[in-house]
Design an enzyme around this catalytic site. Structure first.
Site, mmCIF file in Angstrom:
data_model
loop_
_atom_site.group_PDB
_atom_site.id
_atom_site.type_symbol
_atom_site.label_atom_id
_atom_site.label_comp_id
_atom_site.label_asym_id
_atom_site.label_seq_id
_atom_site.Cartn_x
_atom_site.Cartn_y
_atom_site.Cartn_z
ATOM 1 C CD GLN A 165 -9.862 -1.193 -5.164
ATOM 2 O OE1 GLN A 165 -9.317 -2.231 -5.504
ATOM 3 N NE2 GLN A 165 -11.170 -1.008 -5.299
ATOM 4 C CG HIS A 217 -4.514 -0.219 -4.315
ATOM 5 N ND1 HIS A 217 -4.142 -0.294 -5.653
ATOM 6 C CD2 HIS A 217 -5.224 -1.352 -4.060
ATOM 7 C CE1 HIS A 217 -4.626 -1.414 -6.163
ATOM 8 N NE2 HIS A 217 -5.283 -2.074 -5.225
ATOM 9 C CG ASP A 263 -7.811 -3.017 2.760
ATOM 10 O OD1 ASP A 263 -8.045 -4.177 2.356
ATOM 11 O OD2 ASP A 263 -6.720 -2.444 2.576
ATOM 12 N NE ARG A 311 -1.032 -5.365 -6.426
ATOM 13 C CZ ARG A 311 -2.268 -5.754 -6.066
ATOM 14 N NH1 ARG A 311 -2.463 -6.954 -5.587
ATOM 15 N NH2 ARG A 311 -3.285 -4.931 -6.206
ATOM 16 N NE ARG A 315 -8.469 -1.803 -9.277
ATOM 17 C CZ ARG A 315 -7.549 -2.597 -8.715
ATOM 18 N NH1 ARG A 315 -7.878 -3.385 -7.720
ATOM 19 N NH2 ARG A 315 -6.290 -2.585 -9.123
ATOM 20 C CB CYS A 328 -9.950 -2.559 -2.027
ATOM 21 S SG CYS A 328 -9.099 -3.157 -0.552
HETATM 22 N N1 CP Z 1 -8.195 -4.858 -4.791
HETATM 23 C C1 CP Z 1 -7.106 -5.402 -5.379
HETATM 24 O O1 CP Z 1 -6.131 -4.706 -5.716
HETATM 25 O O2 CP Z 1 -7.178 -6.740 -5.571
HETATM 26 P P1 CP Z 1 -6.009 -7.716 -6.051
HETATM 27 O O3 CP Z 1 -5.016 -7.784 -4.900
HETATM 28 O O4 CP Z 1 -6.681 -9.009 -6.292
HETATM 29 O O5 CP Z 1 -5.359 -7.151 -7.269
HETATM 30 N N1 NVA Z 2 -4.316 -3.246 1.990
HETATM 31 C C1 NVA Z 2 -4.375 -4.409 1.136
HETATM 32 C C2 NVA Z 2 -5.041 -4.072 -0.160
HETATM 33 C C3 NVA Z 2 -5.175 -5.230 -1.105
HETATM 34 C C4 NVA Z 2 -5.816 -4.852 -2.392
HETATM 35 C C5 NVA Z 2 -2.971 -4.937 0.911
HETATM 36 O O1 NVA Z 2 -2.060 -4.136 0.682
HETATM 37 O O2 NVA Z 2 -2.778 -6.151 0.983
#
Ligand code: CP
Ligand code: NVA
Length: 301
Positions: free
Chosen positions: A132, A129, A219, A102, A287, A259
């Protein structure tokens, strides 16, 4: 070598193979049927951003599959002090069987795959993502029976979630509508690809996008890395909220998806969130199952 870097890299058949396996692994987990398909393997999990769901579901998931997860904060790795990703990739390939990462730039994920020789799984970048969205597709299919012909509506920021939902939704036979303010549209190349399929619309009108939708998704307005723009974004996104009016425009019985983490009172009202909590937390649970399927398809030797 099979990676999972973005949804456009996988064919429709590969996506459905993963969704079917995710359903099977979910059934087996619920019934206590062991499925140690990655016995003895080690997954490195590199995080340059915060996470609750991704971190815990990958760690529990690799454990269920008979392997071990190693949490690697980029703050503690030499990558955080400037060691090049091409060296990190070659070193970690000598120890690990797969990497989930990530981070901010999609290029870093693509470079890890290019320089390493183990499977790389994208656990979120600024661009997309995909993990997700595999869970989201699994959840829509569970609740609606099928994906083909369903309408998925995304309201809010044209961010990483929007980009992956457009690709994943269209590839699995849904029509996708997006409502976002000017200047916050999804990635241009993704929108061009989507428009060419004839199954995509992008509008500034929330009600137009929501009309007849089977699933309405939102989101946060400020993603990780955009915290400094939060106040400005709160103004830009006024009106881009899932509320009663949006749900009245959607199909009766439409699902609500998020999400997470969610900001009640911003992108979604507290009432709509709670009324659809079962769907939203099924989505969060999935997930785990969807990522186990992705790990198996990428890492099984
Ligand atoms: N939705 C998601 O990716 O959550 P986290 O940021 O908690 O991993
Ligand atoms: N768009 C958000 C998604 C988090 C799971 C971010 O990137 O912070």
């Amino acid at each position: 070598m099979k990676h999972f870097l973005k949804l456009s890299d996988w064919s429709t058949e590969e996506i459905f193979e993963a969704l079917d396996l995710a359903d099977k692994l979910k059934y087996e987990r619920k019934h206590g049927i062991p499925h140690k398909l990655l016995e003895g393997q080690t997954l490195g999990m590199i995080f340059s951003k915060s996470s609750t769901r991704t971190r815990v579901s990958f760690e529990v998931g690799i454990h269920d599959l008979g392997g071990t997860g190693l949490f690697l904060s980029s703050r503690d790795l030499q990558i955080g002090r400037g060691e090049p990703v091409e060296d990190t990739a070659r070193v970690l390939s000598r120890y690990l069987d797969g990497i989930m990462i990530r981070t901010f730039a999609q290029k870093e994920v693509e470079d890890l795959a290019a320089y390493g020789n183990i499977p790389i799984i994208n656990g979120l970048t600024d661009y997309c993502h995909p993990c997700q969205v595999m869970a989201d597709l699994q959840t829509i299919r569970e609740h609606k029976g099928d994906l083909a012909g369903k309408k998925l509506c995304f309201i809010g920021d044209g961010n990483n979630m929007a980009n992956s939902l457009i690709v994943g939704g269209i590839k699995t036979g849904m029509t996708v509508s997006v409502a976002c303010p000017k200047g916050h549209q999804p990635d241009t190349a993704i929108m061009e690809w989507a428009a060419a399929t004839g199954n995509f619309t992008c509008t500034e009108s929330v009600l137009e996008a929501a009309a007849g939708a089977d699933a309405v998704y939102t989101d946060v307005w400020a993603s990780m890395g955009q915290e400094g723009e939060a106040a400005e974004r709160r103004n830009a996104f006024v009106g881009y909220q899932i509320n009663d009016a949006v749900m009245a425009a959607a199909n009766p019985g439409a699902m609500v998806m998020h999400c997470l983490p969610a900001h009640r009172g911003e992108e979604i009202t507290a009432e709509i969130f709670e009324a659809h909590a079962d769907e939203i937390f099924d989505e969060a649970e999935n997930r785990l199952h969807a990522q186990k399927a992705i790990m198996v398809l990428c890492m099984q030797k």
